[in-house]
Design an enzyme around this catalytic site. Structure first.
Site, PDB file in Angstrom:
ATOM      1  CE1 TYR A 134      -3.040  -2.913  -0.353  1.00 50.90           C
ATOM      2  CE2 TYR A 134      -3.946  -2.099   1.847  1.00 50.90           C
ATOM      3  CZ  TYR A 134      -4.073  -3.227   1.005  1.00 50.90           C
ATOM      4  OH  TYR A 134      -5.172  -4.038   0.618  1.00 50.90           O
ATOM      5  CG  ASP A 214      -1.956 -19.700   3.867  1.00 45.93           C
ATOM      6  OD1 ASP A 214      -0.931 -18.619   4.426  1.00 45.93           O
ATOM      7  OD2 ASP A 214      -0.967 -19.816   2.970  1.00 45.93           O
ATOM      8  CG  ASP A 238      -7.730  -3.772   3.353  1.00 41.96           C
ATOM      9  OD1 ASP A 238      -8.018  -3.315   4.046  1.00 41.96           O
ATOM     10  OD2 ASP A 238      -7.189  -3.380   2.403  1.00 41.96           O
TER      11      ASP A 238
END
Ligand code: NAP
Length: 487
Positions: A134, A214, A238
Protein backbone atom coordinates in the site's frame (compact mmCIF):
# COMPACT_ATOMS: atom_id res chain seq x y z
CA UNK A 1 -18.19 9.94 35.30
CA UNK A 2 -15.13 11.90 34.17
CA UNK A 3 -17.02 15.16 33.67
CA UNK A 4 -14.55 17.90 32.91
CA UNK A 5 -15.07 21.66 32.95
CA UNK A 6 -15.40 23.26 29.52
CA UNK A 7 -11.82 24.54 29.75
CA UNK A 8 -10.59 20.94 29.98
CA UNK A 9 -12.63 19.66 27.08
CA UNK A 10 -10.64 17.73 24.54
CA UNK A 11 -10.64 19.31 21.10
CA UNK A 12 -11.44 16.83 18.36
CA UNK A 13 -11.51 17.41 14.61
CA UNK A 14 -14.86 16.19 13.27
CA UNK A 15 -14.84 15.23 9.60
CA UNK A 16 -18.39 14.24 8.71
CA UNK A 17 -17.33 13.11 5.24
CA UNK A 18 -19.60 11.97 2.42
CA UNK A 19 -22.90 10.16 1.93
CA UNK A 20 -24.26 8.96 5.26
CA UNK A 21 -21.31 10.63 7.02
CA UNK A 22 -23.23 13.71 8.16
CA UNK A 23 -26.06 11.60 9.65
CA UNK A 24 -23.84 9.17 11.55
CA UNK A 25 -21.57 12.00 12.75
CA UNK A 26 -24.54 14.02 14.05
CA UNK A 27 -25.92 10.92 15.79
CA UNK A 28 -22.57 10.18 17.41
CA UNK A 29 -22.06 13.74 18.60
CA UNK A 30 -25.55 13.76 20.16
CA UNK A 31 -24.88 10.54 22.10
CA UNK A 32 -21.47 11.74 23.29
CA UNK A 33 -22.93 15.05 24.46
CA UNK A 34 -25.72 13.25 26.32
CA UNK A 35 -23.16 10.89 27.91
CA UNK A 36 -21.24 13.85 29.31
CA UNK A 37 -18.15 13.38 27.18
CA UNK A 38 -15.90 16.43 27.49
CA UNK A 39 -15.35 17.03 23.79
CA UNK A 40 -15.25 20.25 21.80
CA UNK A 41 -15.63 19.64 18.08
CA UNK A 42 -13.77 21.41 15.28
CA UNK A 43 -15.68 20.73 12.07
CA UNK A 44 -13.47 20.09 9.05
CA UNK A 45 -13.91 19.16 5.42
CA UNK A 46 -12.45 16.21 3.49
CA UNK A 47 -13.54 13.87 0.70
CA UNK A 48 -15.73 14.40 -2.33
CA UNK A 49 -16.49 18.09 -1.75
CA UNK A 50 -12.81 18.87 -1.27
CA UNK A 51 -11.93 17.03 -4.50
CA UNK A 52 -14.65 18.98 -6.32
CA UNK A 53 -13.15 22.23 -5.01
CA UNK A 54 -9.94 21.22 -6.78
CA UNK A 55 -7.99 20.05 -3.71
CA UNK A 56 -6.12 17.11 -5.23
CA UNK A 57 -5.47 15.35 -1.91
CA UNK A 58 -9.15 15.54 -0.90
CA UNK A 59 -8.07 17.13 2.40
CA UNK A 60 -7.75 20.95 2.57
CA UNK A 61 -4.89 22.56 4.49
CA UNK A 62 -7.34 23.89 7.15
CA UNK A 63 -8.38 20.27 7.83
CA UNK A 64 -4.76 19.16 8.15
CA UNK A 65 -4.10 22.14 10.47
CA UNK A 66 -7.08 21.22 12.63
CA UNK A 67 -5.93 17.58 12.95
CA UNK A 68 -2.39 18.74 13.75
CA UNK A 69 -3.73 21.13 16.40
CA UNK A 70 -6.18 18.70 18.03
CA UNK A 71 -4.15 15.50 17.62
CA UNK A 72 -7.44 13.57 17.59
CA UNK A 73 -10.01 13.23 14.81
CA UNK A 74 -13.32 11.47 14.37
CA UNK A 75 -14.00 10.83 10.71
CA UNK A 76 -16.96 9.75 8.61
CA UNK A 77 -16.54 7.92 5.29
CA UNK A 78 -14.75 9.67 2.44
CA UNK A 79 -15.39 9.06 -1.24
CA UNK A 80 -12.85 9.37 -3.99
CA UNK A 81 -15.15 10.56 -6.79
CA UNK A 82 -14.35 9.05 -10.18
CA UNK A 83 -12.39 11.54 -12.26
CA UNK A 84 -11.03 13.49 -9.26
CA UNK A 85 -7.50 12.74 -8.15
CA UNK A 86 -5.89 9.35 -8.00
CA UNK A 87 -5.41 8.82 -4.31
CA UNK A 88 -7.95 8.20 -1.57
CA UNK A 89 -8.19 11.06 0.98
CA UNK A 90 -8.27 8.36 3.70
CA UNK A 91 -4.90 6.99 2.67
CA UNK A 92 -3.54 10.53 2.32
CA UNK A 93 -4.55 11.40 5.90
CA UNK A 94 -3.05 8.18 7.26
CA UNK A 95 0.21 8.84 5.43
CA UNK A 96 0.50 12.58 6.14
CA UNK A 97 0.14 11.99 9.88
CA UNK A 98 2.08 8.69 9.84
CA UNK A 99 -0.77 6.86 11.53
CA UNK A 100 1.05 3.57 11.28
CA UNK A 101 -1.28 1.43 13.37
CA UNK A 102 -4.79 0.47 12.33
CA UNK A 103 -6.73 -1.05 15.20
CA UNK A 104 -9.85 -3.07 14.39
CA UNK A 105 -11.71 -4.58 17.36
CA UNK A 106 -13.75 -7.65 16.49
CA UNK A 107 -16.32 -8.35 19.16
CA UNK A 108 -19.63 -10.14 19.21
CA UNK A 109 -22.41 -7.61 19.76
CA UNK A 110 -25.60 -8.50 21.61
CA UNK A 111 -28.68 -8.71 19.44
CA UNK A 112 -26.69 -8.93 16.21
CA UNK A 113 -27.32 -12.46 14.99
CA UNK A 114 -24.56 -14.05 12.93
CA UNK A 115 -23.58 -17.69 12.31
CA UNK A 116 -20.99 -17.14 15.06
CA UNK A 117 -23.29 -15.73 17.74
CA UNK A 118 -22.64 -17.19 21.17
CA UNK A 119 -19.00 -18.04 20.46
CA UNK A 120 -17.69 -15.13 22.51
CA UNK A 121 -15.59 -13.60 19.75
CA UNK A 122 -13.52 -10.77 21.19
CA UNK A 123 -10.20 -9.95 19.56
CA UNK A 124 -8.40 -7.08 17.88
CA UNK A 125 -6.60 -6.96 14.55
CA UNK A 126 -3.59 -4.64 14.57
CA UNK A 127 -2.72 -3.82 10.98
CA UNK A 128 0.39 -1.98 9.84
CA UNK A 129 -1.05 1.02 8.03
CA UNK A 130 1.60 2.81 5.96
CA UNK A 131 4.05 0.30 4.45
CA UNK A 132 3.79 -2.87 2.36
CA UNK A 133 2.16 -2.95 -1.07
CA UNK A 134 0.00 0.00 0.00
CA UNK A 135 3.00 2.29 -0.30
CA UNK A 136 1.50 2.24 -3.80
CA UNK A 137 4.78 2.07 -5.72
CA UNK A 138 3.74 0.48 -9.00
CA UNK A 139 5.24 0.34 -12.47
CA UNK A 140 4.33 -1.33 -15.71
CA UNK A 141 7.52 -3.26 -16.46
CA UNK A 142 6.53 -4.01 -20.02
CA UNK A 143 3.30 -2.95 -21.76
CA UNK A 144 1.72 -6.14 -20.38
CA UNK A 145 3.49 -6.83 -17.07
CA UNK A 146 2.81 -4.85 -13.88
CA UNK A 147 4.81 -4.70 -10.68
CA UNK A 148 4.07 -3.38 -7.18
CA UNK A 149 6.84 -2.97 -4.64
CA UNK A 150 6.25 -4.58 -1.26
CA UNK A 151 8.28 -2.37 1.05
CA UNK A 152 8.60 -3.54 4.65
CA UNK A 153 11.04 -1.98 7.11
CA UNK A 154 12.41 -3.48 10.28
CA UNK A 155 11.47 -0.22 12.05
CA UNK A 156 7.90 -0.47 10.69
CA UNK A 157 7.64 -4.05 11.98
CA UNK A 158 9.03 -3.05 15.35
CA UNK A 159 6.58 -0.16 15.69
CA UNK A 160 3.53 -2.22 14.84
CA UNK A 161 4.58 -5.15 17.02
CA UNK A 162 5.23 -2.78 19.94
CA UNK A 163 1.82 -1.21 19.37
CA UNK A 164 0.16 -4.64 19.37
CA UNK A 165 1.81 -5.42 22.71
CA UNK A 166 0.93 -1.99 24.17
CA UNK A 167 -2.69 -2.50 23.13
CA UNK A 168 -2.74 -6.01 24.61
CA UNK A 169 -1.44 -4.65 27.92
CA UNK A 170 -3.82 -1.64 27.92
CA UNK A 171 -6.81 -3.93 27.39
CA UNK A 172 -5.64 -6.65 29.77
CA UNK A 173 -5.31 -9.20 26.97
CA UNK A 174 -3.03 -12.20 27.23
CA UNK A 175 -1.84 -13.30 23.77
CA UNK A 176 -0.38 -11.76 20.62
CA UNK A 177 -0.52 -13.70 17.35
CA UNK A 178 1.95 -12.59 14.69
CA UNK A 179 0.37 -13.65 11.39
CA UNK A 180 2.58 -13.53 8.29
CA UNK A 181 3.28 -15.14 4.93
CA UNK A 182 6.93 -15.66 5.95
CA UNK A 183 6.96 -19.18 4.51
CA UNK A 184 6.87 -17.71 0.98
CA UNK A 185 7.95 -14.08 1.34
CA UNK A 186 11.00 -14.67 3.50
CA UNK A 187 12.52 -11.20 3.32
CA UNK A 188 9.39 -9.01 3.60
CA UNK A 189 6.80 -10.97 5.57
CA UNK A 190 9.75 -12.76 7.21
CA UNK A 191 10.83 -9.45 8.71
CA UNK A 192 7.53 -9.08 10.60
CA UNK A 193 7.83 -12.70 11.78
CA UNK A 194 11.37 -12.24 13.11
CA UNK A 195 10.89 -8.75 14.53
CA UNK A 196 7.37 -9.43 15.80
CA UNK A 197 8.46 -12.54 17.68
CA UNK A 198 11.48 -10.68 19.08
CA UNK A 199 9.31 -7.80 20.33
CA UNK A 200 6.55 -9.95 21.83
CA UNK A 201 9.10 -12.07 23.73
CA UNK A 202 10.13 -8.92 25.59
CA UNK A 203 6.70 -8.97 27.31
CA UNK A 204 6.72 -12.09 29.51
CA UNK A 205 3.15 -11.36 30.63
CA UNK A 206 1.98 -11.95 27.04
CA UNK A 207 1.78 -15.35 25.37
CA UNK A 208 2.78 -15.30 21.74
CA UNK A 209 2.53 -17.42 18.62
CA UNK A 210 3.28 -17.17 14.93
CA UNK A 211 0.65 -18.26 12.44
CA UNK A 212 0.87 -18.42 8.65
CA UNK A 213 -1.61 -15.80 7.54
CA UNK A 214 -3.69 -18.06 5.28
CA UNK A 215 -4.14 -20.47 8.14
CA UNK A 216 -4.99 -17.46 10.31
CA UNK A 217 -7.86 -16.66 7.89
CA UNK A 218 -9.00 -20.27 8.18
CA UNK A 219 -8.68 -20.29 11.98
CA UNK A 220 -10.64 -17.03 12.23
CA UNK A 221 -13.58 -18.77 10.64
CA UNK A 222 -13.14 -22.19 12.28
CA UNK A 223 -12.24 -21.12 15.82
CA UNK A 224 -12.31 -17.30 16.10
CA UNK A 225 -12.55 -17.34 19.89
CA UNK A 226 -8.88 -18.46 20.11
CA UNK A 227 -7.62 -14.98 19.10
CA UNK A 228 -6.80 -12.08 21.38
CA UNK A 229 -4.55 -9.61 19.47
CA UNK A 230 -3.39 -10.38 15.91
CA UNK A 231 -0.72 -8.28 14.23
CA UNK A 232 -0.22 -8.24 10.44
CA UNK A 233 1.31 -6.38 7.53
CA UNK A 234 -0.87 -3.85 5.71
CA UNK A 235 -2.54 -5.86 2.97
CA UNK A 236 -3.00 -9.04 5.01
CA UNK A 237 -4.47 -6.94 7.82
CA UNK A 238 -6.76 -5.12 5.41
CA UNK A 239 -8.23 -8.37 4.13
CA UNK A 240 -8.37 -10.29 7.40
CA UNK A 241 -9.85 -7.40 9.40
CA UNK A 242 -12.76 -7.23 6.94
CA UNK A 243 -13.15 -11.00 7.17
CA UNK A 244 -13.14 -10.67 10.96
CA UNK A 245 -15.77 -7.89 10.81
CA UNK A 246 -17.96 -10.31 8.88
CA UNK A 247 -17.87 -12.74 11.83
CA UNK A 248 -19.58 -10.28 14.16
CA UNK A 249 -22.12 -8.44 12.01
CA UNK A 250 -20.27 -6.85 9.12
CA UNK A 251 -18.80 -3.52 8.20
CA UNK A 252 -21.88 -1.56 9.33
CA UNK A 253 -21.03 -2.19 12.98
CA UNK A 254 -17.21 -2.30 12.76
CA UNK A 255 -15.18 0.50 14.40
CA UNK A 256 -11.51 1.35 13.90
CA UNK A 257 -8.69 3.58 15.04
CA UNK A 258 -5.65 4.83 13.16
CA UNK A 259 -2.84 5.57 15.60
CA UNK A 260 0.40 7.47 15.09
CA UNK A 261 2.93 9.08 17.41
CA UNK A 262 1.14 12.43 17.50
CA UNK A 263 -2.25 11.96 15.83
CA UNK A 264 -5.07 9.45 16.25
CA UNK A 265 -8.04 9.23 13.90
CA UNK A 266 -11.13 7.16 14.65
CA UNK A 267 -13.54 6.02 11.95
CA UNK A 268 -16.20 3.50 11.06
CA UNK A 269 -15.01 0.83 8.67
CA UNK A 270 -17.96 1.21 6.30
CA UNK A 271 -18.11 3.63 3.38
CA UNK A 272 -20.48 6.44 2.45
CA UNK A 273 -23.38 4.11 1.45
CA UNK A 274 -24.67 6.64 -1.11
CA UNK A 275 -27.85 4.63 -1.77
CA UNK A 276 -29.18 5.34 1.73
CA UNK A 277 -27.61 8.77 2.29
CA UNK A 278 -29.97 11.51 3.47
CA UNK A 279 -32.81 9.05 4.13
CA UNK A 280 -32.48 8.70 7.91
CA UNK A 281 -31.68 4.99 7.39
CA UNK A 282 -27.98 4.83 8.30
CA UNK A 283 -26.84 2.86 11.31
CA UNK A 284 -24.43 5.00 13.40
CA UNK A 285 -23.24 2.05 15.56
CA UNK A 286 -19.82 1.72 13.88
CA UNK A 287 -19.00 5.41 14.31
CA UNK A 288 -20.35 5.35 17.87
CA UNK A 289 -18.09 2.41 18.72
CA UNK A 290 -15.20 4.29 17.06
CA UNK A 291 -16.05 7.25 19.30
CA UNK A 292 -15.92 4.91 22.32
CA UNK A 293 -12.37 4.00 21.28
CA UNK A 294 -11.63 7.71 20.89
CA UNK A 295 -12.92 8.53 24.39
CA UNK A 296 -10.66 5.83 25.86
CA UNK A 297 -7.74 7.23 23.83
CA UNK A 298 -8.22 10.66 25.44
CA UNK A 299 -8.62 9.14 28.89
CA UNK A 300 -12.40 9.58 29.26
CA UNK A 301 -12.98 5.99 30.34
CA UNK A 302 -16.23 6.60 32.24
CA UNK A 303 -17.92 8.38 29.32
CA UNK A 304 -16.70 5.63 27.00
CA UNK A 305 -18.22 2.97 29.26
CA UNK A 306 -21.54 4.88 29.49
CA UNK A 307 -21.88 5.05 25.71
CA UNK A 308 -20.80 1.44 25.27
CA UNK A 309 -23.23 0.14 27.89
CA UNK A 310 -26.15 2.18 26.47
CA UNK A 311 -25.38 0.86 23.00
CA UNK A 312 -25.17 -2.74 24.21
CA UNK A 313 -28.43 -2.44 26.20
CA UNK A 314 -30.14 -1.04 23.09
CA UNK A 315 -28.87 -3.84 20.87
CA UNK A 316 -29.65 -6.46 23.50
CA UNK A 317 -33.27 -5.30 23.93
CA UNK A 318 -33.71 -5.01 20.17
CA UNK A 319 -36.13 -2.06 20.36
CA UNK A 320 -35.77 0.83 17.91
CA UNK A 321 -32.92 -0.58 15.84
CA UNK A 322 -32.09 0.64 12.34
CA UNK A 323 -33.34 -1.48 9.46
CA UNK A 324 -30.00 -3.17 8.70
CA UNK A 325 -29.91 -4.88 12.11
CA UNK A 326 -33.57 -4.86 13.25
CA UNK A 327 -35.89 -7.85 13.10
CA UNK A 328 -37.70 -7.79 9.73
CA UNK A 329 -40.35 -5.09 9.57
CA UNK A 330 -39.33 -3.40 12.84
CA UNK A 331 -36.58 -1.05 11.67
CA UNK A 332 -36.63 2.63 12.65
CA UNK A 333 -34.70 5.65 11.43
CA UNK A 334 -31.27 6.85 12.56
CA UNK A 335 -32.81 9.53 14.78
CA UNK A 336 -35.17 7.16 16.64
CA UNK A 337 -32.28 4.73 17.20
CA UNK A 338 -30.16 7.54 18.63
CA UNK A 339 -33.02 8.63 20.90
CA UNK A 340 -33.22 5.08 22.22
CA UNK A 341 -29.45 4.89 22.87
CA UNK A 342 -29.60 8.22 24.68
CA UNK A 343 -32.57 7.03 26.74
CA UNK A 344 -30.50 3.98 27.74
CA UNK A 345 -27.53 6.01 29.00
CA UNK A 346 -26.90 5.09 32.62
CA UNK A 347 -28.10 1.51 32.21
CA UNK A 348 -25.58 -1.33 32.40
CA UNK A 349 -25.25 -4.30 30.12
CA UNK A 350 -23.87 -7.56 31.42
CA UNK A 351 -22.66 -8.29 27.89
CA UNK A 352 -19.94 -5.60 27.81
CA UNK A 353 -16.69 -7.46 28.50
CA UNK A 354 -15.45 -6.68 31.99
CA UNK A 355 -12.11 -5.17 31.16
CA UNK A 356 -9.90 -2.69 32.95
CA UNK A 357 -8.88 -0.33 30.18
CA UNK A 358 -5.73 1.69 30.62
CA UNK A 359 -4.30 4.30 28.23
CA UNK A 360 -2.19 2.69 25.50
CA UNK A 361 1.42 3.58 26.23
CA UNK A 362 2.89 4.05 22.79
CA UNK A 363 6.65 3.79 22.53
CA UNK A 364 8.39 7.00 21.44
CA UNK A 365 10.28 6.62 18.18
CA UNK A 366 13.26 8.75 17.16
CA UNK A 367 12.61 11.43 14.55
CA UNK A 368 15.98 10.86 12.87
CA UNK A 369 16.33 8.37 10.00
CA UNK A 370 16.18 4.86 11.33
CA UNK A 371 19.24 2.86 10.21
CA UNK A 372 20.12 -0.72 11.01
CA UNK A 373 23.92 -0.95 11.60
CA UNK A 374 25.74 -3.76 9.81
CA UNK A 375 29.16 -5.18 10.47
CA UNK A 376 29.76 -6.34 6.89
CA UNK A 377 28.36 -5.81 3.42
CA UNK A 378 29.30 -7.61 0.22
CA UNK A 379 28.10 -7.11 -3.32
CA UNK A 380 27.88 -10.52 -4.97
CA UNK A 381 25.91 -9.87 -8.15
CA UNK A 382 23.24 -7.97 -10.03
CA UNK A 383 19.73 -8.85 -11.22
CA UNK A 384 18.69 -7.13 -14.43
CA UNK A 385 15.01 -7.19 -15.37
CA UNK A 386 14.43 -6.97 -19.09
CA UNK A 387 11.81 -7.17 -21.79
CA UNK A 388 12.35 -9.77 -24.48
CA UNK A 389 10.34 -11.81 -26.95
CA UNK A 390 13.23 -14.30 -27.39
CA UNK A 391 12.96 -17.93 -26.40
CA UNK A 392 15.00 -18.63 -23.21
CA UNK A 393 17.81 -20.60 -24.91
CA UNK A 394 18.44 -17.73 -27.34
CA UNK A 395 18.08 -15.12 -24.58
CA UNK A 396 20.51 -17.00 -22.30
CA UNK A 397 23.05 -17.36 -25.13
CA UNK A 398 22.85 -13.68 -26.03
CA UNK A 399 23.25 -12.57 -22.40
CA UNK A 400 26.21 -14.91 -21.92
CA UNK A 401 27.82 -13.47 -25.01
CA UNK A 402 27.11 -9.90 -23.81
CA UNK A 403 29.08 -10.40 -20.56
CA UNK A 404 31.99 -12.35 -22.03
CA UNK A 405 35.21 -10.75 -20.79
CA UNK A 406 33.44 -8.81 -18.00
CA UNK A 407 33.71 -9.50 -14.24
CA UNK A 408 30.22 -11.13 -14.38
CA UNK A 409 28.90 -14.57 -15.24
CA UNK A 410 25.27 -15.23 -16.11
CA UNK A 411 23.87 -17.54 -13.44
CA UNK A 412 20.28 -17.89 -14.55
CA UNK A 413 17.34 -16.39 -16.34
CA UNK A 414 13.88 -16.61 -14.83
CA UNK A 415 10.34 -15.69 -15.79
CA UNK A 416 8.19 -14.48 -12.87
CA UNK A 417 10.36 -16.40 -10.41
CA UNK A 418 10.61 -19.69 -12.35
CA UNK A 419 13.98 -20.60 -13.82
CA UNK A 420 13.95 -20.82 -17.64
CA UNK A 421 17.72 -20.89 -18.31
CA UNK A 422 20.01 -22.87 -18.08
CA UNK A 423 17.34 -25.31 -16.93
CA UNK A 424 13.70 -24.90 -17.89
CA UNK A 425 10.53 -26.71 -16.93
CA UNK A 426 8.37 -27.69 -19.90
CA UNK A 427 5.18 -26.20 -18.42
CA UNK A 428 6.45 -22.69 -17.61
CA UNK A 429 4.29 -20.11 -19.37
CA UNK A 430 6.43 -17.35 -20.83
CA UNK A 431 5.72 -13.65 -21.07
CA UNK A 432 8.03 -10.89 -22.30
CA UNK A 433 9.48 -10.15 -18.84
CA UNK A 434 12.67 -11.83 -17.60
CA UNK A 435 15.13 -11.51 -14.76
CA UNK A 436 18.79 -12.21 -15.62
CA UNK A 437 20.98 -12.96 -12.60
CA UNK A 438 24.66 -12.05 -13.00
CA UNK A 439 27.18 -12.97 -10.31
CA UNK A 440 30.64 -11.43 -9.82
CA UNK A 441 33.28 -13.98 -10.85
CA UNK A 442 35.67 -12.54 -8.21
CA UNK A 443 34.71 -10.56 -5.08
CA UNK A 444 33.52 -7.07 -6.00
CA UNK A 445 35.42 -4.03 -4.76
CA UNK A 446 33.22 -1.51 -2.94
CA UNK A 447 30.06 -0.50 -4.81
CA UNK A 448 31.51 -1.61 -8.18
CA UNK A 449 29.86 1.36 -9.85
CA UNK A 450 31.91 1.19 -13.07
CA UNK A 451 31.47 -2.58 -13.46
CA UNK A 452 27.67 -2.36 -13.04
CA UNK A 453 27.44 0.53 -15.51
CA UNK A 454 29.49 -1.49 -18.00
CA UNK A 455 27.20 -4.51 -17.43
CA UNK A 456 24.10 -2.39 -18.13
CA UNK A 457 25.68 -1.02 -21.28
CA UNK A 458 26.53 -4.52 -22.50
CA UNK A 459 23.04 -5.90 -21.79
CA UNK A 460 21.32 -2.71 -22.94
CA UNK A 461 23.10 -2.88 -26.32
CA UNK A 462 21.01 -5.95 -27.13
CA UNK A 463 17.99 -5.91 -24.82
CA UNK A 464 15.52 -3.43 -23.33
CA UNK A 465 16.06 -3.47 -19.55
CA UNK A 466 13.81 -1.59 -17.15
CA UNK A 467 15.06 -2.30 -13.66
CA UNK A 468 18.26 -3.31 -11.84
CA UNK A 469 18.70 -4.79 -8.39
CA UNK A 470 22.00 -5.29 -6.55
CA UNK A 471 22.53 -8.70 -4.93
CA UNK A 472 23.99 -8.01 -1.51
CA UNK A 473 24.98 -9.86 1.62
CA UNK A 474 24.52 -8.10 4.95
CA UNK A 475 26.37 -9.47 7.98
CA UNK A 476 27.23 -12.59 6.00
CA UNK A 477 23.63 -13.44 5.03
CA UNK A 478 22.11 -13.25 1.55
CA UNK A 479 19.88 -10.17 1.28
CA UNK A 480 17.98 -11.65 -1.65
CA UNK A 481 15.92 -14.73 -2.29
CA UNK A 482 16.84 -17.56 -4.60
CA UNK A 483 14.79 -18.66 -7.52
CA UNK A 484 12.90 -21.88 -7.63
CA UNK A 485 15.49 -24.37 -8.86
CA UNK A 486 18.46 -22.08 -8.11
CA UNK A 487 21.40 -23.77 -6.35
P1 NAP B 1 -20.33 1.09 1.82
O1 NAP B 1 -20.45 2.55 1.70
O2 NAP B 1 -19.81 0.58 3.12
O3 NAP B 1 -21.78 0.51 1.55
C1 NAP B 1 -22.10 -0.80 1.21
C2 NAP B 1 -23.47 -1.13 1.72
O4 NAP B 1 -23.37 -1.46 3.11
C3 NAP B 1 -24.47 0.00 1.66
O5 NAP B 1 -25.06 0.11 0.41
C4 NAP B 1 -25.42 -0.39 2.75
O6 NAP B 1 -26.20 -1.50 2.32
C5 NAP B 1 -24.52 -0.98 3.80
N1 NAP B 1 -24.06 -0.01 4.81
C6 NAP B 1 -22.81 0.50 4.97
N2 NAP B 1 -22.76 1.27 6.04
C7 NAP B 1 -23.99 1.29 6.58
C8 NAP B 1 -24.55 1.92 7.71
N3 NAP B 1 -23.82 2.70 8.53
N4 NAP B 1 -25.86 1.72 7.95
C9 NAP B 1 -26.61 0.92 7.18
N5 NAP B 1 -26.13 0.28 6.10
C10 NAP B 1 -24.83 0.47 5.81
O7 NAP B 1 -19.41 0.50 0.66
P2 NAP B 1 -19.28 0.93 -0.87
O8 NAP B 1 -20.63 1.08 -1.47
O9 NAP B 1 -18.35 -0.05 -1.44
O10 NAP B 1 -18.54 2.34 -0.87
C11 NAP B 1 -19.22 3.58 -1.08
C12 NAP B 1 -18.18 4.70 -1.04
O11 NAP B 1 -17.56 4.77 0.24
C13 NAP B 1 -17.06 4.56 -2.07
O12 NAP B 1 -16.79 5.82 -2.64
C14 NAP B 1 -15.88 4.11 -1.25
O13 NAP B 1 -14.65 4.52 -1.82
C15 NAP B 1 -16.14 4.82 0.06
N6 NAP B 1 -15.52 4.14 1.22
C16 NAP B 1 -14.95 4.93 2.16
C17 NAP B 1 -14.42 4.35 3.30
C18 NAP B 1 -13.79 5.24 4.34
O14 NAP B 1 -13.90 6.44 4.26
N7 NAP B 1 -13.09 4.69 5.35
C19 NAP B 1 -14.48 2.97 3.49
C20 NAP B 1 -15.10 2.18 2.52
C21 NAP B 1 -15.63 2.78 1.38
P3 NAP B 1 -27.66 -1.40 1.73
O15 NAP B 1 -27.48 -0.78 0.38
O16 NAP B 1 -28.06 -2.82 1.70
O17 NAP B 1 -28.47 -0.55 2.64
Amino acid sequence: MDSLPVSQKVKVTAIAGDGIGAEVMRATQQVLAAAGAAVEWEDALAGAEAFRKGIVTGAPQETLDSIERCGVALKGPLETPVGFGEKSANVTLRKIFEMYGNIRPVRELPGIRTPFSGRGIDFTVVRENVEDLYAGIEHMQTPGVAQAVKLISEAGCERIAELACALALAEGRGKVTVATKANILKQTEGLLKTVGERVVKQYPQLAHEHMIVDNCAHQMVIRPEQFDVCVMTNMNGDILSDLAAGLVGGLGVAPSANLGDSVAMFEAVHGSAPQIAGKNLANPTALLLSAVMMLRHVGQFAAAARVEHALYVTLEEGRDLTGDIAAPGTGVGTTAYVDRVIANLGRESAKVPARQYRPITMKAWPKANWCRPTTSRELVGVDIFLESASAPPALGASLQQAVAGSPFTLKLVSSRGAQVWPVAQPHTFLVDHFRARFMFSAPAQGEAQAEITDLLNRVGAQHRWMHVEKLQRFDGADAFTKDQGEG
